[in-house]
Motif scaffolding. Structure first.
Motif, PDB file in Angstrom:
ATOM      1  N   SER A  16       0.815  -1.210   0.000  1.00  0.00           N
ATOM      2  CA  SER A  16       0.000   0.000   0.000  1.00  0.00           C
ATOM      3  C   SER A  16       0.848   1.258   0.000  1.00  0.00           C
ATOM      4  O   SER A  16       0.326   2.362   0.030  1.00  0.00           O
ATOM      5  CB  SER A  16      -0.932   0.022   1.221  1.00  0.00           C
ATOM      6  OG  SER A  16      -0.181   0.198   2.404  1.00  0.00           O
ATOM      7  N   TYR A  65      -5.721  -0.830  -4.576  1.00  0.00           N
ATOM      8  CA  TYR A  65      -5.546   0.262  -3.608  1.00  0.00           C
ATOM      9  C   TYR A  65      -6.577   1.361  -3.853  1.00  0.00           C
ATOM     10  O   TYR A  65      -7.247   1.831  -2.926  1.00  0.00           O
ATOM     11  CB  TYR A  65      -4.127   0.818  -3.705  1.00  0.00           C
ATOM     12  CG  TYR A  65      -3.868   1.970  -2.767  1.00  0.00           C
ATOM     13  CD1 TYR A  65      -3.476   1.738  -1.448  1.00  0.00           C
ATOM     14  CD2 TYR A  65      -4.024   3.289  -3.183  1.00  0.00           C
ATOM     15  CE1 TYR A  65      -3.242   2.795  -0.579  1.00  0.00           C
ATOM     16  CE2 TYR A  65      -3.804   4.349  -2.322  1.00  0.00           C
ATOM     17  CZ  TYR A  65      -3.416   4.097  -1.022  1.00  0.00           C
ATOM     18  OH  TYR A  65      -3.203   5.138  -0.158  1.00  0.00           O
ATOM     19  N   SER A 110     -10.109   0.381  -2.967  1.00  0.00           N
ATOM     20  CA  SER A 110     -10.342   0.448  -1.525  1.00  0.00           C
ATOM     21  C   SER A 110     -10.642   1.872  -1.084  1.00  0.00           C
ATOM     22  O   SER A 110     -11.543   2.109  -0.264  1.00  0.00           O
ATOM     23  CB  SER A 110      -9.128  -0.088  -0.760  1.00  0.00           C
ATOM     24  OG  SER A 110      -8.915  -1.453  -1.038  1.00  0.00           O
ATOM     25  N   ARG A 111      -9.902   2.841  -1.615  1.00  0.00           N
ATOM     26  CA  ARG A 111     -10.163   4.241  -1.266  1.00  0.00           C
ATOM     27  C   ARG A 111     -11.524   4.687  -1.784  1.00  0.00           C
ATOM     28  O   ARG A 111     -12.244   5.438  -1.112  1.00  0.00           O
ATOM     29  CB  ARG A 111      -9.065   5.146  -1.823  1.00  0.00           C
ATOM     30  CG  ARG A 111      -7.807   5.163  -0.984  1.00  0.00           C
ATOM     31  CD  ARG A 111      -6.823   6.222  -1.445  1.00  0.00           C
ATOM     32  NE  ARG A 111      -7.324   7.581  -1.317  1.00  0.00           N
ATOM     33  CZ  ARG A 111      -7.299   8.305  -0.193  1.00  0.00           C
ATOM     34  NH1 ARG A 111      -6.833   7.772   0.932  1.00  0.00           N
ATOM     35  NH2 ARG A 111      -7.752   9.549  -0.173  1.00  0.00           N
ATOM     36  N   GLU A 141     -14.165   2.805  -2.220  1.00  0.00           N
ATOM     37  CA  GLU A 141     -15.193   2.210  -1.366  1.00  0.00           C
ATOM     38  C   GLU A 141     -15.346   2.997  -0.066  1.00  0.00           C
ATOM     39  O   GLU A 141     -16.462   3.201   0.427  1.00  0.00           O
ATOM     40  CB  GLU A 141     -14.836   0.752  -1.070  1.00  0.00           C
ATOM     41  CG  GLU A 141     -15.891   0.031  -0.244  1.00  0.00           C
ATOM     42  CD  GLU A 141     -15.532  -1.430   0.009  1.00  0.00           C
ATOM     43  OE1 GLU A 141     -16.407  -2.167   0.481  1.00  0.00           O
ATOM     44  OE2 GLU A 141     -14.375  -1.825  -0.275  1.00  0.00           O
ATOM     45  N   ALA A 142     -14.228   3.476   0.471  1.00  0.00           N
ATOM     46  CA  ALA A 142     -14.263   4.168   1.758  1.00  0.00           C
ATOM     47  C   ALA A 142     -14.737   5.613   1.641  1.00  0.00           C
ATOM     48  O   ALA A 142     -15.454   6.109   2.521  1.00  0.00           O
ATOM     49  CB  ALA A 142     -12.874   4.126   2.398  1.00  0.00           C
ATOM     50  N   LEU A 143     -14.343   6.314   0.568  1.00  0.00           N
ATOM     51  CA  LEU A 143     -14.524   7.761   0.520  1.00  0.00           C
ATOM     52  C   LEU A 143     -15.516   8.263  -0.515  1.00  0.00           C
ATOM     53  O   LEU A 143     -15.978   9.409  -0.415  1.00  0.00           O
ATOM     54  CB  LEU A 143     -13.163   8.445   0.271  1.00  0.00           C
ATOM     55  CG  LEU A 143     -12.108   8.243   1.363  1.00  0.00           C
ATOM     56  CD1 LEU A 143     -10.790   8.881   0.953  1.00  0.00           C
ATOM     57  CD2 LEU A 143     -12.585   8.820   2.684  1.00  0.00           C
ATOM     58  N   ASN A 144     -15.855   7.443  -1.501  1.00  0.00           N
ATOM     59  CA  ASN A 144     -16.763   7.948  -2.542  1.00  0.00           C
ATOM     60  C   ASN A 144     -18.115   8.395  -1.995  1.00  0.00           C
ATOM     61  O   ASN A 144     -18.679   9.374  -2.490  1.00  0.00           O
ATOM     62  CB  ASN A 144     -16.956   6.903  -3.641  1.00  0.00           C
ATOM     63  CG  ASN A 144     -17.654   7.487  -4.855  1.00  0.00           C
ATOM     64  OD1 ASN A 144     -17.181   8.457  -5.449  1.00  0.00           O
ATOM     65  ND2 ASN A 144     -18.784   6.917  -5.228  1.00  0.00           N
ATOM     66  N   GLN A 165     -18.662  10.103   0.505  1.00  0.00           N
ATOM     67  CA  GLN A 165     -18.501  11.458   1.005  1.00  0.00           C
ATOM     68  C   GLN A 165     -18.362  12.484  -0.121  1.00  0.00           C
ATOM     69  O   GLN A 165     -18.871  13.602  -0.009  1.00  0.00           O
ATOM     70  CB  GLN A 165     -17.258  11.555   1.898  1.00  0.00           C
ATOM     71  CG  GLN A 165     -17.307  10.712   3.149  1.00  0.00           C
ATOM     72  CD  GLN A 165     -16.039  10.860   3.960  1.00  0.00           C
ATOM     73  OE1 GLN A 165     -15.540  11.963   4.164  1.00  0.00           O
ATOM     74  NE2 GLN A 165     -15.498   9.738   4.415  1.00  0.00           N
ATOM     75  N   LEU A 189      -8.832   9.587  -5.146  1.00  0.00           N
ATOM     76  CA  LEU A 189      -9.571   8.403  -5.590  1.00  0.00           C
ATOM     77  C   LEU A 189      -9.233   8.047  -7.032  1.00  0.00           C
ATOM     78  O   LEU A 189      -9.832   7.130  -7.592  1.00  0.00           O
ATOM     79  CB  LEU A 189     -11.080   8.622  -5.458  1.00  0.00           C
ATOM     80  CG  LEU A 189     -11.595   9.066  -4.087  1.00  0.00           C
ATOM     81  CD1 LEU A 189     -13.119   9.061  -4.069  1.00  0.00           C
ATOM     82  CD2 LEU A 189     -11.037   8.196  -2.986  1.00  0.00           C
TER      83      LEU A 189
END
Length: 486
Positions: free
Chosen positions: A6, A43, A46-47, A49-52, A54, A184
């Protein structure tokens, strides 16, 4: 993915997370086999999935398709002896704006009226990205048919600038800008028919480049019959933008426009000094009622001083073009809004602004449309006779700092449209003329909101603007400025 995969090393050799790397550094790490295309893709997935949720950057992420393309790129790496011969961005995932068609993927064009449409072909830029070894990271959010300067629709969440999540990421390439600015995506493709790359670049603190008319093919699925729109890059650095623009540049038989050939690639231009340029500047909007905010004027004056300090000649001139251009552009914009073939039984699903514009467009007669084109050509010839005396033209990108979510969208259509015009009184001129134009992230307010400045050039001289942008970036780097979401 393990903790070891990562991270990578930045330009200074420091260990850093993958999304902190520029796209070019990512590409170099992939070619050296320090990172694999699959690791890089996973990688970013994953970002996302976590931040979209928002930031509202993506409307669709084709995970299986992207992984298949990343594995294909990995296979090519393993079979290539001279990996240095691969494209600079090989293996780097790149999203595509949701106005472009991708075969087999949902293609809503930001509209509920097309919520059941699946792409039946690839736009040329999609093919070029796949040929260049760039896994397709996803479709970025766009307003309905790309008509507004903000990205709010009935299909996906609003696209927000990560510098202040209560504010819009702009439009119509708002999802693309939100993706890059939020980490992203390493870099993203956008399109610009009235400022739609440069507007989100300004409010998201990115470098955004609209190339000359005909530099990038608009076909074959969504050709630009009006000659206003151009595809181009949104990026954190000039070098990344230049590398992506080299991938996107190309033509298809039947393209309506072809820009003059450049003496060198955009990547080569980013490595060449521009020489001493003669740069005209003005900050008076041509849109009646538009007022330039003090923070925008501060950015404009700071940029002027920087360019002067770099040895360029700065010349104050009256605005090139005047209020008479505004109704002409409005006529073409209203006519363009009717280009999407919405079935009558689905018209009620359109956003109020789209219905309002389409009703205006439907009332335009063939004679009125031809007259608007003729008036436009007359105005362009007069404007270019003046602007071609200069190597570049400096203006603000926008009249105001980033706008709040709902500032446009929550208004009645007529007020919505007026607010958009007053917000974006500078960007459409280069769409009308076909000139290359860029927004450069040189200024942040006391509240840490980004403010871009705009530089436009002669038709076909995209390389001059890229060289100038690289010089500006070297003198006043912005890469270390990151929103807190990072």
């Amino acid at each position: 993915m393990s903790a070891l995969t990562s991270v990578a090393r930045d330009i200074f050799g420091r260990v850093t997370e993958i999304h902190h790397l520029t796209a070019l550094l990512l590409g170099a790490a992939v070619r050296r086999r320090e990172l694999s295309p699959v690791e890089v893709l996973d990688y970013y997935l994953s970002r996302i999935e976590a931040l979209n949720p928002q930031v509202g950057a993506y409307s669709h992420v084709p995970v299986d398709r992207a992984r298949e393309q990343a594995r294909r790129a990995e296979k090519i790496l393993g079979e290539t002896e001279d990996r240095a011969s691969l494209p600079p961005l090989f293996g780097v995932p790149v999203p595509v704006k949701g106005l472009n068609m991708v075969n087999g993927l949902p293609t809503t064009f930001g509209s509920l009226a097309f919520d059941d449409l699946v792409g039946f072909a690839d736009d040329h830029i999609v093919t070029l990205l796949e040929q260049s070894g760039n896994p397709h990271l996803g479709l970025t959010s766009t307003p309905e048919f790309g008509l507004p300067c903000y990205t709010e629709n009935g299909v996906s969440a609003p696209a927000r600038t990560p510098w202040d999540l209560s504010r819009s990421a702009g439009g119509s390439s708002g999802g693309a800008a939100a993706a890059v600015s939020s980490g992203l995506a390493p870099v993203a493709q956008g399109s610009d028919g009235g400022g739609s790359i440069r507007i989100p670049a300004s409010v998201c603190g990115l470098f955004g480049f609209k190339p000359s008319r005909g530099r990038v093919s608009q076909g074959p699925v969504m050709p630009d019959l009006f000659g206003l729109s151009a595809s181009g890059p949104l990026a954190r650095t000039v070098g990344d933008a230049a590398a992506l623009l080299d991938v996107l540049t190309g033509h298809l038989p039947g393209d309506l426009y072809r820009a003059p050939a450049a003496p060198w690639s955009h990547a080569e231009a980013a490595a060449r000094p521009p020489g001493r340029l003669r740069i005209a500047r003005w900050a008076e909007p041509i849109v009646p009622g538009a007022v330039v905010h003090p923070d925008v004027m501060a950015a404009y004056e700071d940029a002027s001083a920087l360019l002067d300090g770099l040895g360029h000649e700065i010349v104050d001139v009256p605005p090139i073009g005047g209020p008479e251009l505004v109704p002409i552009f409005e006529t073409l914009w209203a006519a363009m809004s009717t280009a999407s073939p919405v079935p009558p039984e689905r018209e009620h699903l359109l956003m109020p602004l789209s219905r309002w514009l389409r009703e205006r467009g439907a009332r335009i007669t063939a004679t009125e449309l031809l007259r608007a084109h003729a008036d436009l050509q007359t105005a362009v010839r007069a404007a270019l006779a003046v602007s071609d005396a200069y190597d570049a033209l400096l203006t603000p990108t926008l009249a105001e700092p980033p706008a709040a979510i709902g500032y446009f969208h929550d208004q009645e259509p007529a007020e919505n449209f007026e607010r958009q015009k007053r917000f974006t009184p500078f960007t459409a001129l280069s769409n009308v003329s076909g000139q290359p134009s860029m927004s450069v992230p040189l200024h942040w307010t006391e509240d840490d909101l980004p403010i871009g400045v705009m530089l436009s050039g002669r038709i076909g001289e995209d390389h001059v603007l890229i060289s100038l942008a690289a010089q500006i970036e070297q003198a006043h780097p912005w890469i270390q400025r990151r929103p807190s979401i990072w």
